[in-house]
Scaffold this motif. Structure first.
Motif, PDB file in Angstrom:
ATOM      1  N   VAL A  39       0.869  -1.175   0.000  1.00  0.00           N
ATOM      2  CA  VAL A  39       0.000   0.000   0.000  1.00  0.00           C
ATOM      3  C   VAL A  39       0.907   1.227   0.000  1.00  0.00           C
ATOM      4  CG1 VAL A  39      -1.700   1.325   1.318  1.00  0.00           C
ATOM      5  CG2 VAL A  39      -1.873  -1.171   1.210  1.00  0.00           C
ATOM      6  N   ALA A  43      -0.475   3.583   7.296  1.00  0.00           N
ATOM      7  CA  ALA A  43      -1.594   2.816   7.849  1.00  0.00           C
ATOM      8  C   ALA A  43      -2.715   3.755   8.287  1.00  0.00           C
ATOM      9  CB  ALA A  43      -1.114   1.981   9.028  1.00  0.00           C
ATOM     10  N   ASP A  48      -5.423   1.671   2.782  1.00  0.00           N
ATOM     11  CA  ASP A  48      -4.937   0.720   3.782  1.00  0.00           C
ATOM     12  C   ASP A  48      -6.087  -0.114   4.339  1.00  0.00           C
ATOM     13  OD1 ASP A  48      -2.703  -0.154   5.697  1.00  0.00           O
ATOM     14  OD2 ASP A  48      -4.218   0.562   7.104  1.00  0.00           O
ATOM     15  N   ARG A  52      -6.312  -4.225   4.067  1.00  0.00           N
ATOM     16  CA  ARG A  52      -6.390  -5.096   5.248  1.00  0.00           C
ATOM     17  C   ARG A  52      -7.680  -5.924   5.246  1.00  0.00           C
ATOM     18  NH1 ARG A  52      -2.109  -4.017   8.430  1.00  0.00           N
ATOM     19  NH2 ARG A  52      -1.007  -2.089   7.854  1.00  0.00           N
ATOM     20  N   ASN A  70       3.060  -1.179   4.265  1.00  0.00           N
ATOM     21  CA  ASN A  70       2.866   0.247   3.949  1.00  0.00           C
ATOM     22  C   ASN A  70       4.182   0.858   3.493  1.00  0.00           C
ATOM     23  OD1 ASN A  70       0.871  -0.395   6.472  1.00  0.00           O
ATOM     24  ND2 ASN A  70      -0.067   0.990   4.996  1.00  0.00           N
TER      25      ASN A  70
END
Length: 326
Positions: A39, A43, A48, A52, A70
């Motif tokens: 990503v 976060a 993000d 997830r 990240n």
């Protein structure tokens, strides 16, 4: 000392066994080890969250851990470049959005990759942006906003999460369609943008729906309109900007895609597409995405053509607004 009579035969067997073992390894079904989803942002942001949510479901379907990494910076370009340069074996993938996949190449000279450096896998979802103000601004509707903007050209300000971001481009589309002159104030992310808007240092703010939703529901921000052609299911009482005649052609949102490096093996791509199709149909995935304001696709577009057409849409706005981020 004379070699045993079976030595040549043993050597031949060993020689044959090495390529055979390599062939077996290559033929082993994908995946055989953990997969990384890169990503290009810190976060906690919208991309993000999507990554997830996706990782949990994909891991269960693929039988291997799926880890989110990240790699923030340069509007998502650092993460995108990392994946574009990765070995195309299916173990390094990108959850990308508008910025790094369509906009950055138009506004940043530092971007060295293009769409041809990626293997498209699938569209993960999309969500509208939302034009907001504060309860104390006196602006209660899109009509109020247009009237105020036209009465004091250049004096009204709007904030985005940075130059060349989807939020910035959306603001420029509103300016272009509405025939108004607003002053853009870029921020390094939505955190400082939110602080300044609520603090009265800005007139307007453009947010991704998932970021704005808690602030709107708590009464800290007022939603003037959403940026896609239809109203959002999570804010059904907030009109789409396109419902206002002067803004009828405003249609822009944030989308999320799963891609890998170019040159990925066809069986690996097929395995990922199958797993993704199953994930998009899963109730847990859809429920989490929809709660944040996203729309989950029920089918898949031709992702190559989709990304090209989206890039061309942004190109027109970038050229109109002369957006550059050196």
């Amino acid at each position: 000392m004379q070699k045993p009579a079976f030595a040549p035969a043993l050597s031949l067997l060993i020689a044959l066994a090495v390529p055979a073992s390599q062939a077996m390894a290559q033929a082993a079904p994908y995946p055989q080890r953990p997969i990384t989803l890169v990503v290009g942002y810190p976060a906690g942001g919208s991309t993000d969250l999507v990554a997830r949510t996706l990782a949990l479901d994909l891991a269960a379907r693929l039988g291997q851990p799926v880890v989110v990494e990240n790699a923030g910076g340069a509007g998502g370009s650092i993460g995108a470049q990392k994946v574009a340069s990765a070995t195309p074996d299916g173990y390094t993938l990108l959850v990308g959005a508008n910025n790094e996949m369509a906009i950055n190449g138009l506004v940043r000279k530092s971007v060295k990759y293009s769409l041809k450096n990626f293997t498209p896998i699938g569209l993960l979802g999309s969500q509208p942006l939302v034009l907001t103000t504060t309860p104390t601004s006196g602006i209660k509707s899109t009509a109020d906003f247009l009237r105020s903007a036209k009465s004091r050209p250049g004096q009204m300000t709007y904030g985005s999460s940075g130059v060349g971001t989807a939020l910035h481009v959306a603001g420029e589309m509103v300016k272009q369609q509405g025939g108004v002159f607003l002053t853009h104030i870029p921020y390094r992310g939505t955190g400082p943008l939110t602080t300044d808007l609520i603090g009265g240092n800005l007139d307007l703010g453009v947010f991704v729906m998932s970021s704005a939703l808690p602030l709107i529901r708590s009464g800290k921000l007022v939603a003037l309109g959403t940026t896609e052609s239809k109203r959002s299911a999570v804010l059904p009482n907030v009109p789409a900007l396109s419902e206002t005649p002067a803004l009828k052609n405003v249609d822009i949102g944030v989308w999320f895609v799963l891609v890998g490096p170019s040159g990925m093996p066809a069986p690996v791509v097929a395995r990922l597409k199958t797993a993704l199709t199953e994930t998009l149909a899963a109730q847990d995935y859809r429920k989490t995405m929809e709660a944040s304001g996203s729309v989950v696709p029920t089918g898949q577009p031709d992702l190559d053509k989709y990304l090209v057409s989206e890039t061309e849409k942004y190109r027109k706005i970038v050229e109109f607004a002369n957006i550059k981020d050196e």
